[in-house]
Design a protein around this motif. Structure first.
Motif, PDB file in Angstrom:
ATOM      1  N   UNK A   1       4.443   3.220   1.641  1.00  0.00           N
ATOM      2  CA  UNK A   1       5.703   3.078   0.917  1.00  0.00           C
ATOM      3  C   UNK A   1       6.792   2.474   1.798  1.00  0.00           C
ATOM      4  N   UNK A   2       6.900   2.912   3.033  1.00  0.00           N
ATOM      5  CA  UNK A   2       7.944   2.384   3.920  1.00  0.00           C
ATOM      6  C   UNK A   2       7.756   0.882   4.158  1.00  0.00           C
ATOM      7  N   UNK A   3       6.541   0.481   4.394  1.00  0.00           N
ATOM      8  CA  UNK A   3       6.282  -0.941   4.629  1.00  0.00           C
ATOM      9  C   UNK A   3       6.569  -1.758   3.368  1.00  0.00           C
ATOM     10  N   UNK A   4       6.223  -1.204   2.217  1.00  0.00           N
ATOM     11  CA  UNK A   4       6.483  -1.910   0.960  1.00  0.00           C
ATOM     12  C   UNK A   4       7.973  -2.093   0.725  1.00  0.00           C
ATOM     13  N   UNK A   5       8.749  -1.050   0.959  1.00  0.00           N
ATOM     14  CA  UNK A   5      10.185  -1.118   0.691  1.00  0.00           C
ATOM     15  C   UNK A   5      10.933  -1.981   1.701  1.00  0.00           C
ATOM     16  N   UNK A   6      10.369  -2.163   2.878  1.00  0.00           N
ATOM     17  CA  UNK A   6      11.006  -3.048   3.852  1.00  0.00           C
ATOM     18  C   UNK A   6      10.866  -4.510   3.452  1.00  0.00           C
ATOM     19  N   UNK A   7       9.782  -4.825   2.742  1.00  0.00           N
ATOM     20  CA  UNK A   7       9.548  -6.213   2.299  1.00  0.00           C
ATOM     21  C   UNK A   7       9.173  -6.183   0.818  1.00  0.00           C
ATOM     22  N   UNK A   8      10.144  -5.887  -0.038  1.00  0.00           N
ATOM     23  CA  UNK A   8       9.843  -5.631  -1.450  1.00  0.00           C
ATOM     24  C   UNK A   8       9.233  -6.820  -2.180  1.00  0.00           C
ATOM     25  N   UNK A   9       9.705  -8.029  -1.889  1.00  0.00           N
ATOM     26  CA  UNK A   9       9.156  -9.191  -2.617  1.00  0.00           C
ATOM     27  C   UNK A   9       7.697  -9.399  -2.269  1.00  0.00           C
ATOM     28  N   UNK A  10       7.372  -9.245  -1.008  1.00  0.00           N
ATOM     29  CA  UNK A  10       5.981  -9.378  -0.570  1.00  0.00           C
ATOM     30  C   UNK A  10       5.126  -8.272  -1.178  1.00  0.00           C
ATOM     31  N   UNK A  11       5.623  -7.035  -1.129  1.00  0.00           N
ATOM     32  CA  UNK A  11       4.845  -5.917  -1.656  1.00  0.00           C
ATOM     33  C   UNK A  11       4.614  -6.055  -3.153  1.00  0.00           C
ATOM     34  N   UNK A  12       5.642  -6.505  -3.884  1.00  0.00           N
ATOM     35  CA  UNK A  12       5.470  -6.684  -5.326  1.00  0.00           C
ATOM     36  C   UNK A  12       4.404  -7.748  -5.604  1.00  0.00           C
ATOM     37  N   UNK A  13       4.402  -8.815  -4.809  1.00  0.00           N
ATOM     38  CA  UNK A  13       3.380  -9.850  -4.979  1.00  0.00           C
ATOM     39  C   UNK A  13       1.986  -9.279  -4.751  1.00  0.00           C
ATOM     40  N   UNK A  14       1.843  -8.425  -3.756  1.00  0.00           N
ATOM     41  CA  UNK A  14       0.533  -7.852  -3.463  1.00  0.00           C
ATOM     42  C   UNK A  14       0.087  -6.858  -4.527  1.00  0.00           C
ATOM     43  N   UNK A  15       1.032  -6.129  -5.110  1.00  0.00           N
ATOM     44  CA  UNK A  15       0.680  -5.045  -6.022  1.00  0.00           C
ATOM     45  C   UNK A  15       0.621  -5.429  -7.491  1.00  0.00           C
TER      46      UNK A  15
END
Length: 222
Positions: free
Chosen positions: A100-114
């Motif tokens: 979660x911490x890594x996702x929230x630090x780079x939200x655009x990237x995490x949203x693309x991955x998820x």
């Protein structure tokens, strides 16, 4: 005699391929998959668009390799977090919090991955990604049940449920958070008042949820 590339030529090609993947990774973090067109990647890497096809025959092939390279980094980080605590439940909770911490630090990237709509080939890789996270968690759940530290349960089923729950909990904040969050003191509500905004307390709350789901709550859980 067929042509054979010299080591120097192969090294230059390998460097160019890495440059293209680096450019695509930067675009993915800034604009998601929609922004990762072949032309945009070429422009970011400062080469001709046609040259990209010497290394990747299509956008789909480029996107799959990009996805694999980014996800490998994320799985490695979560795996390291899961192994660190001696207690299996704390290991699984640490993995969820790190995710979660890594996702929230780079939200655009995490949203693309998820969750961002992608080509079928990338969607297939997304399933591999989720299974990799599941297997990281399942190994520690199995350790906990074998040692008696956790109640009897199906490790793979529990781990799959935790991966799905963490991803679902993050999709809303990630889709509504165009910039990275800054870690700070816990807040009762998201800082902007937007129910979809990223709350800095979310990682700790997901860790607490994970402990409860495993049957190992902690007294100081938020």
């Amino acid at each position: 005699m067929p042509y054979r590339r010299t080591p120097a030529v192969q090294a230059r090609l390998d460097d160019r391929r890495r440059d293209l993947l680096d450019a695509a990774r930067a675009l993915l973090a800034d604009e998601g998959y929609a922004g990762c067109t072949v032309a945009a990647v070429a422009a970011r890497a400062r080469i001709a668009t046609g040259s990209v096809y010497r290394h990747f025959p299509s956008k789909s092939v480029l996107a799959v390799e990009l996805f694999r390279s980014v996800v490998t980094t994320e799985v490695d980080a979560v795996s390291a977090a899961a192994r660190r605590p001696a207690d299996p439940a704390e290991g699984v909770a640490a993995a969820a919090e790190t995710f979660a911490r890594r996702a929230l630090r780079r939200p655009r990237l995490a949203y693309a991955l998820l969750a961002e709509p992608v080509d079928p080939a990338v969607e297939a890789e997304r399933l591999v990604f989720r299974r990799a996270f599941r297997d990281v968690l399942a190994a520690r759940v199995a350790e906990g049940t074998a040692s008696g530290r956790l109640p009897a349960q199906d490790p793979r089923l529990t781990a799959a449920g935790l991966v799905g729950a963490c991803a679902e909990a993050l999709i809303g904040p990630l889709s509504g958070a165009p910039t990275a969050y800054a870690p700070g003191p816990p807040t009762a509500e998201p800082p902007t008042g937007d129910p979809h905004a990223a709350d800095p307390h979310t990682p700790a709350r997901l860790a607490a949820f994970t402990r409860r789901a495993l049957g190992a709550p902690r007294a100081d859980d938020p």
